[in-house]
Design an enzyme around this catalytic site. Structure first.
Site, PDB file in Angstrom:
ATOM      1  N   TRP A 157     -44.686  47.868 -74.345  1.00 14.30           N
ATOM      2  CA  TRP A 157     -43.468  47.551 -73.602  1.00 14.30           C
ATOM      3  C   TRP A 157     -42.375  48.593 -73.749  1.00 14.30           C
ATOM      4  CZ3 TRP A 157     -39.641  47.627 -77.130  1.00 14.30           C
ATOM      5  CH2 TRP A 157     -39.982  47.342 -78.453  1.00 14.30           C
ATOM      6  N   LYS A 181     -53.784  47.602 -68.191  1.00 13.32           N
ATOM      7  CA  LYS A 181     -53.297  46.320 -68.741  1.00 13.32           C
ATOM      8  C   LYS A 181     -51.941  46.593 -69.387  1.00 13.32           C
ATOM      9  CE  LYS A 181     -52.698  43.798 -71.891  1.00 13.32           C
ATOM     10  NZ  LYS A 181     -51.309  43.320 -72.190  1.00 13.32           N
ATOM     11  N   PRO A 182     -50.835  46.363 -68.647  1.00 18.21           N
ATOM     12  CA  PRO A 182     -49.511  46.588 -69.240  1.00 18.21           C
ATOM     13  C   PRO A 182     -49.138  45.442 -70.166  1.00 18.21           C
ATOM     14  CG  PRO A 182     -49.259  45.694 -67.045  1.00 18.21           C
ATOM     15  CD  PRO A 182     -50.740  45.817 -67.287  1.00 18.21           C
ATOM     16  N   GLU A 256     -53.115  55.674 -79.563  1.00 15.32           N
ATOM     17  CA  GLU A 256     -51.761  56.187 -79.844  1.00 15.32           C
ATOM     18  C   GLU A 256     -51.018  55.058 -80.553  1.00 15.32           C
ATOM     19  OE1 GLU A 256     -50.589  59.162 -79.256  1.00 15.32           O
ATOM     20  OE2 GLU A 256     -52.106  60.001 -77.934  1.00 15.32           O
ATOM     21  N   LEU A 257     -50.894  55.152 -81.869  1.00 12.47           N
ATOM     22  CA  LEU A 257     -50.434  53.988 -82.644  1.00 12.47           C
ATOM     23  C   LEU A 257     -49.059  54.237 -83.262  1.00 12.47           C
ATOM     24  CD1 LEU A 257     -53.937  53.232 -84.231  1.00 12.47           C
ATOM     25  CD2 LEU A 257     -53.008  52.464 -82.036  1.00 12.47           C
ATOM     26  N   CYS A 290     -42.057  55.146 -81.006  1.00 12.60           N
ATOM     27  CA  CYS A 290     -43.013  55.432 -82.082  1.00 12.60           C
ATOM     28  C   CYS A 290     -42.663  56.731 -82.803  1.00 12.60           C
ATOM     29  CB  CYS A 290     -44.421  55.518 -81.503  1.00 12.60           C
ATOM     30  SG  CYS A 290     -44.523  56.665 -80.136  1.00 12.60           S
TER      31      CYS A 290
HETATM   32  P1  NAP Z   1     -48.764  45.878 -79.471  1.00  7.05           P
HETATM   33  O1  NAP Z   1     -48.339  44.529 -79.849  1.00  7.05           O
HETATM   34  O2  NAP Z   1     -49.888  46.499 -80.210  1.00  7.05           O
HETATM   35  O3  NAP Z   1     -49.110  45.795 -77.908  1.00  7.05           O
HETATM   36  C1  NAP Z   1     -49.519  46.913 -77.163  1.00  7.05           C
HETATM   37  C2  NAP Z   1     -50.382  46.453 -76.007  1.00  7.05           C
HETATM   38  O4  NAP Z   1     -51.554  45.828 -76.527  1.00  7.05           O
HETATM   39  C3  NAP Z   1     -49.720  45.414 -75.124  1.00  7.05           C
HETATM   40  O5  NAP Z   1     -50.166  45.596 -73.791  1.00  7.05           O
HETATM   41  C4  NAP Z   1     -50.256  44.105 -75.676  1.00  7.05           C
HETATM   42  O6  NAP Z   1     -50.269  43.072 -74.712  1.00  7.05           O
HETATM   43  C5  NAP Z   1     -51.678  44.521 -75.997  1.00  7.05           C
HETATM   44  N1  NAP Z   1     -52.354  43.690 -76.992  1.00  7.05           N
HETATM   45  C6  NAP Z   1     -51.824  42.925 -77.973  1.00  7.05           C
HETATM   46  N2  NAP Z   1     -52.825  42.329 -78.673  1.00  7.05           N
HETATM   47  C7  NAP Z   1     -53.988  42.734 -78.117  1.00  7.05           C
HETATM   48  C8  NAP Z   1     -55.368  42.488 -78.377  1.00  7.05           C
HETATM   49  N3  NAP Z   1     -55.772  41.677 -79.369  1.00  7.05           N
HETATM   50  N4  NAP Z   1     -56.293  43.088 -77.593  1.00  7.05           N
HETATM   51  C9  NAP Z   1     -55.919  43.894 -76.586  1.00  7.05           C
HETATM   52  N5  NAP Z   1     -54.635  44.180 -76.280  1.00  7.05           N
HETATM   53  C10 NAP Z   1     -53.688  43.615 -77.051  1.00  7.05           C
HETATM   54  O7  NAP Z   1     -47.592  46.935 -79.545  1.00  7.05           O
HETATM   55  P2  NAP Z   1     -46.139  46.800 -78.931  1.00  7.05           P
HETATM   56  O8  NAP Z   1     -45.334  45.919 -79.813  1.00  7.05           O
HETATM   57  O9  NAP Z   1     -46.228  46.460 -77.480  1.00  7.05           O
HETATM   58  O10 NAP Z   1     -45.636  48.308 -79.014  1.00  7.05           O
HETATM   59  C11 NAP Z   1     -44.979  48.834 -80.129  1.00  7.05           C
HETATM   60  C12 NAP Z   1     -45.937  49.661 -80.946  1.00  7.05           C
HETATM   61  O11 NAP Z   1     -46.486  50.692 -80.132  1.00  7.05           O
HETATM   62  C13 NAP Z   1     -45.246  50.369 -82.084  1.00  7.05           C
HETATM   63  O12 NAP Z   1     -46.036  50.309 -83.229  1.00  7.05           O
HETATM   64  C14 NAP Z   1     -45.142  51.805 -81.581  1.00  7.05           C
HETATM   65  O13 NAP Z   1     -45.049  52.750 -82.612  1.00  7.05           O
HETATM   66  C15 NAP Z   1     -46.393  51.932 -80.798  1.00  7.05           C
HETATM   67  N6  NAP Z   1     -46.296  53.029 -79.828  1.00  7.05           N
HETATM   68  C16 NAP Z   1     -47.033  54.142 -80.039  1.00  7.05           C
HETATM   69  C17 NAP Z   1     -46.929  55.209 -79.160  1.00  7.05           C
HETATM   70  C18 NAP Z   1     -47.742  56.459 -79.353  1.00  7.05           C
HETATM   71  O14 NAP Z   1     -47.857  57.236 -78.406  1.00  7.05           O
HETATM   72  N7  NAP Z   1     -48.309  56.697 -80.517  1.00  7.05           N
HETATM   73  C19 NAP Z   1     -46.081  55.121 -78.053  1.00  7.05           C
HETATM   74  C20 NAP Z   1     -45.345  53.951 -77.873  1.00  7.05           C
HETATM   75  C21 NAP Z   1     -45.479  52.910 -78.778  1.00  7.05           C
HETATM   76  P3  NAP Z   1     -49.083  41.988 -74.601  1.00  7.05           P
HETATM   77  O15 NAP Z   1     -47.795  42.739 -74.808  1.00  7.05           O
HETATM   78  O16 NAP Z   1     -49.252  41.467 -73.223  1.00  7.05           O
HETATM   79  O17 NAP Z   1     -49.324  40.985 -75.673  1.00  7.05           O
END
Ligand code: NAP
Length: 485
Positions: A157, A181-182, A256-257, A290
Site C-alpha cells: 500500500w 494483486k494490489p 522486495e522486503l 522501506c
Molecule cells: P504486507 O502486509 O506484506 O503486504 C504486501 C502485499 O502482500 C499486500 O498486497 C498484501 O495484501 C499481500 N499479502 C498479505 N498477506 C499475504 C499472504 N499471506 N499471501 C499473499 N499476499 C499477502 O506489507 P505492507 O504492510 O503492505 O507493506 C509494508 C512492507 O513492505 C514494509 O515492510 C516495507 O518495508 C515493505 N516494502 C518493501 C519495498 C521494497 O522494495 N523492498 C517497497 C515498499 C515496501 P493485502 O494488503 O490486501 O492484505
C-alpha cells in the site's frame, strides 16, 4: 464511488480486470480514506474458480503475447506511459485519497511510476542474446532470451503506483502476461493504471488484476505450475511465507522486503546537506517507506550542531489531509500503524531515550502521528531493530568509523543505507563495508528507474529497475549448432 475532484470518473472501477473485461463480484471489501475515514468504494473478493480462470486466460494470452516483437510491445508500453502522463492529476488524487500522502508527493510517485514504463519500453529494444566464441571448430553456441511465462505481481500500500509499474513494465516488455494483486488498502490506483493499460490496447488476458483474500490468492498463485514467476513487494514475514509456498512449483522469485536503513553522519560531512537529505529520507511518505532512514547515527562531536539544524526544520512540517495544499505529512495508513509507532516511541523512552522534540497534534484518536525526535537511542531498543514506518527520528551517537559500521551492519535487513562524509577515501571504504543492496553516498534518495533496486539478507532477492530488471522476467536459452563443417 466517492473520489473527489476527478476529471475522468471512468478511471475508477469497483471491479477486477479479468481476461480483458471488468468484472464485479457479489462479495466485496470496503476501501476508506485514511485521512478522514470516508468510504471511497468497494472492490471484489475474487473466488478460487475466477482466479483459476484468470490464470488460464493469462497462460493463453502469454502464448501469443510472448511471440509479438519487442518493438510492438514497446509501442504498447509507450502508449500506456503517455496515457498515464495525461491522467497524472487524476491518478495523484486517487492515490492521495486512498493512501494519504500529500498531493504533490502523489504526483511525484505517478511520474516515478511512469518512468519505469518508459525505461523498460526503451530497454527491450536494446536487449540482445549473444554469439559465443566457440572453442570447437564445427560448433556454434548462441544465447537467446525468452519471456519466462505468466508473472504474478503482489504489491503493498505504501507506493500503490510505483511498486506496480516497476514490476509490470519489466514483465510486459519481456513478453510475460501478468496478474496484479494490489493491497486491499490501496486498490484504486492500481485499477486506474490498469484501465489506462486497457486503453493503450494490450491484448485481452495479457494484464489481469485481482483483489480479495490475500492469503488465498497468494497460496493459489504460488502453487500453480503455470505461474512461472512471482514478484512480491511487502513485509519480510509475508515474503518468507510466499518463498516457502513457492517451493513445490520451484517458481522464480523476486522479493522486495522490509528494510532498517542506517543513516550515518560522519564528523567530516557537509552537515547542512546531510540534514536536508535526512529530512527527505525520513519524511517521504510520512516515514512509511522501506528505504526510510530508520537508525540515524551521528558523530558525538556533531551533537549540538546537528540538533540545532534539525530542530529548526521540524516545526515547518504540517500534518493533515494530503488533499490540502499546505500539508507535508499525511496520515499513517491506519490506526494499527499509529499504535505500532506509538508503542515503539513509548518503549524507547521507558528504556532511557530522550524525547528531544515532539510536534503538537490536535487530532486525537486519528491516524495522524506527531513529528518526533528521540536521541540517546541504544541498539537493543525495539525502535532500533524494527522498521518504524512513521515520522520519528531515532538518533544514536557514535565515536569511531569501525564501530558505526559494525552497528549499522548488525541487523537482518540489508536494503538501503546512507552516509555523509566529504572524505573520498572514507566514502569508498564505508560504501564497500556496508552490507546493503543500495548505498546513498552523500545522498538520501537512492531510487531511480535506471538503478537496480533491491536488498540482501532478509530484505529479499532480485533487483527491480535498472539494466538487470528485464532479466527477472526472462530465462536464457542456449542454442548449440553442431556438424557445421
Ligand atoms: P504486507 O502486509 O506484506 O503486504 C504486501 C502485499 O502482500 C499486500 O498486497 C498484501 O495484501 C499481500 N499479502 C498479505 N498477506 C499475504 C499472504 N499471506 N499471501 C499473499 N499476499 C499477502 O506489507 P505492507 O504492510 O503492505 O507493506 C509494508 C512492507 O513492505 C514494509 O515492510 C516495507 O518495508 C515493505 N516494502 C518493501 C519495498 C521494497 O522494495 N523492498 C517497497 C515498499 C515496501 P493485502 O494488503 O490486501 O492484505
Amino acid at each position: 464511488m466517492n473520489f473527489l475532484q476527478l476529471n475522468d470518473n471512468q478511471l475508477i472501477k469497483q471491479a477486477n480486470y479479468l481476461n480483458g473485461r471488468w468484472q464485479v463480484s457479489n462479495k466485496f471489501i470496503t476501501v476508506s480514506n485514511p485521512a478522514n475515514g470516508v468510504e471511497l468504494g468497494t472492490i471484489p473478493v475474487i473466488d478460487k474458480l475466477a482466479l483459476e480462470q484468470t490464470i488460464t486466460a493469462a497462460q493463453e494470452a502469454f502464448d501469443t503475447y510472448s511471440k509479438t516483437n519487442s518493438y510492438k510491445r514497446s509501442e504498447w508500453l509507450l502508449k500506456w506511459y503517455d496515457l498515464i502522463l495525461s491522467a497524472q492529476d487524476d491518478l495523484a488524487k486517487i492515490l492521495t485519497q486512498e493512501q494519504g500522502k500529500p498531493l504533490a508527493e502523489a504526483k511525484g510517485e505517478i511520474l516515478y511510476a511512469a518512468s519505469f514504463i518508459k525505461w523498460f519500453a526503451e530497454q527491450i529494444n536494446a536487449d540482445y542474446g549473444l554469439t559465443l566464441n566457440s572453442p570447437v571448430d564445427n560448433k556454434q553456441f548462441h544465447t537467446h532470451k525468452q519471456a519466462i511465462g505468466v508473472a504474478a505481481l503482489i504489491t503493498p500500500w505504501n507506493f500503490p503506483a510505483a511498486m506496480i509499474t516497476r514490476k509490470a513494465a519489466a514483465a510486459l516488455a519481456a513478453g510475460c502476461s501478468i496478474i496484479i494483486k494490489p493491497s486491499e488498502l490501496t486498490p484504486f490506483t492500481a485499477i486506474a493504471l490498469v484501465e489506462l493499460a486497457h486503453r493503450a490496447g494490450f491484448q485481452k488476458g495479457v494484464i489481469n488484476l485481482v483483489t480479495g483474500n490475500a492469503p488465498m490468492i497468494g497460496d493459489a498463485l504460488c502453487h500453480d505450475q503455470r505461474v512461472k514467476k512471482l514478484s512480491f513487494t511487502g513485509s519480510t514475514p509475508v515474503g518468507q511465507k510466499l518463498f516457502a509456498q513457492s517451493a513445490t512449483s520451484l517458481k522464480r522469485l523476486s522479493l522486495e522486503l522490509g528494510g532498517n536503513a542506517p543513516f550515518i553522519i560522519f564528523a567530516d560531512a557537509d552537515l547542512d546537506a546531510a540534514v536536508d537529505a535526512l529530512m527527505i529520507s525520513k519524511f517521504r511518505n510520512n516515514g512509511q517507506t522501506c528505504v526510510a532512514a530508520n537508525r540515524i547515527y551521528v558523530d558525538q562531536n556533531l551533537q549540538q550542531a546537528f540538533l540545532t539544524k534539525l530542530k529548526a526544520k521540524l516545526p515547518s512540517l504540517t500534518v493533515g489531509n494530503g488533499m490540502d495544499k499546505n500539508v507535508q505529512l499525511g496520515p499513517l495508513i491506519n490506526q494499527a500503524a499509529v499504535d505500532k509507532v506509538h508503542d515503539l516511541v513509548a518503549s524507547a523512552i521507558s528504556a532511557g531515550a530522550k524525547l528531544e522534540y515532539q510536534a503538537d497534534l490536535n487530532e486525537s484518536n486519528s491516524p495522524f502521528f506527531p513529528v518526533t525526535l528521540l536521541v540517546d537511542i541504544t541498539p537493543n531498543m525495539p525502535i532500533a531493530q524494527k522498521e518504524i514506518f512513521g515520522p520519528v527520528l531515532a538518533v544514536q551517537w557514535f565515536d569511531e568509523e569501525t564501530e558505526v559500521i559494525t552497528r549499522a551492519n548488525s541487523t537482518d535487513a540489508g536494503l538501503a543505507a546512507y552516509f555523509f562524509s566529504d572524505n573520498i577515501h572514507r566514502c569508498q571504504r564505508v560504501a564497500g563495508a556496508l552490507d546493503y543492496g543500495m548505498i546513498g553516498i552523500n545522498d538520501g534518495m537512492v531510487s531511480n528507474a535506471v538503478s537496480p533496486f533491491g536488498g540482501i539478507k532478509q530484505s529479499g532477492l532480485g533487483r527491480e529497475g535498472g539494466h538487470t530488471g528485464l532479466a527477472e522476467y526472462q530465462y536464457i536459452k542456449a542454442h548449440c549448432y553442431g556438424q557445421l563443417s
